[in-house]
Design a protein around this motif. Structure first.
Motif, short mmCIF file in Angstrom:
data_model
loop_
_atom_site.label_atom_id
_atom_site.label_comp_id
_atom_site.label_asym_id
_atom_site.label_seq_id
_atom_site.Cartn_x
_atom_site.Cartn_y
_atom_site.Cartn_z
N TYR A 40 -12.46 37.62 21.42
CA TYR A 40 -13.28 37.21 20.27
C TYR A 40 -13.13 35.70 20.09
O TYR A 40 -12.01 35.19 20.10
N PHE A 59 -18.00 40.42 10.44
CA PHE A 59 -17.17 41.01 9.40
C PHE A 59 -17.69 40.49 8.06
O PHE A 59 -17.57 39.30 7.78
N SER A 93 -18.29 35.62 11.64
CA SER A 93 -18.94 36.07 12.87
C SER A 93 -18.15 35.63 14.09
O SER A 93 -17.62 34.53 14.13
N LEU A 117 -10.33 37.53 9.55
CA LEU A 117 -11.42 38.10 10.35
C LEU A 117 -12.81 37.86 9.77
O LEU A 117 -13.80 37.92 10.50
N THR A 175 -19.80 40.26 16.76
CA THR A 175 -19.23 41.08 15.70
C THR A 175 -19.26 40.28 14.41
O THR A 175 -18.82 39.13 14.40
N THR A 199 -19.87 50.34 14.20
CA THR A 199 -19.50 49.91 12.86
C THR A 199 -18.13 50.48 12.53
O THR A 199 -17.85 51.65 12.80
N VAL A 233 -7.88 50.40 9.30
CA VAL A 233 -9.16 50.40 10.01
C VAL A 233 -9.67 51.83 10.12
O VAL A 233 -8.93 52.74 10.51
N HIS A 247 -17.24 45.86 9.60
CA HIS A 247 -17.28 45.30 10.95
C HIS A 247 -18.51 45.89 11.63
O HIS A 247 -18.62 47.11 11.77
N HIS A 248 -19.45 45.04 12.04
CA HIS A 248 -20.64 45.54 12.74
C HIS A 248 -20.78 44.74 14.03
O HIS A 248 -20.88 43.51 14.00
N GLU A 249 -20.78 45.46 15.14
CA GLU A 249 -20.84 44.85 16.46
C GLU A 249 -22.16 45.23 17.12
O GLU A 249 -22.52 46.41 17.13
#
Length: 148
Positions: A144, A41, A17, A14, A39, A70, A84, A52-54
């Protein structure tokens, strides 16, 4: 989709980007919306995990709004898996993609979130969350695609 792409190390896979396209459908009202964004990672301190920031735009009932979230992906109990968590470190779900597919449940008050994660290949994966209960009846499908 009948075939899945096994991932030996979910955190390694993951990292980086991803372009994100999400459809959101309220099965009770028939309303539909969409999120488009990115997103990222990136390493989460020295834990071996990922942050993880989306970020992007969520359109609901024709109204676009900026949206972000996040999550924290920490190493899971078995090699190659992840634990997670929400941004505040509350548990969300486990993630094991060693077969290329995983089902996870997350109870939230009286509603149940059931997520199905599938990996298509090195650069494409999908999540489908079904949310059912007295407060919600939603279907969220997210695709994704790896960037760069």
């Amino acid at each position: 989709m009948d075939e899945f792409w096994p991932v030996a190390d979910v955190l390694g896979h993951l990292a980086g980007s991803w372009q994100v396209e999400r459809s959101v459908r309220d099965r009770a009202s028939g309303d539909a919306g969409a999120f488009t964004g990115v997103t990222v990672f990136r390493p989460l301190g020295d834990s071996g995990g990922l942050l993880h920031h989306e970020t992007g735009t969520f359109v609901w009932r024709g109204v676009p709004r900026p949206a972000e979230r996040t999550l924290r992906f920490r190493p899971g109990p078995a090699p190659g898996t992840a634990d997670v968590r929400f941004a505040d470190d509350r548990p969300f779900h486990d993630l094991d993609l060693t077969t290329g597919r995983h089902i996870a449940d997350h109870p939230c008050s009286a509603d149940l979130y059931r997520g199905e994660f599938t990996v298509r290949d090195a650069d494409h994966w999908r999540t489908v969350w079904r949310v059912a209960g007295p407060a919600k009846d939603l279907l969220l499908t997210t695709d994704y695609v790896r960037l760069g």
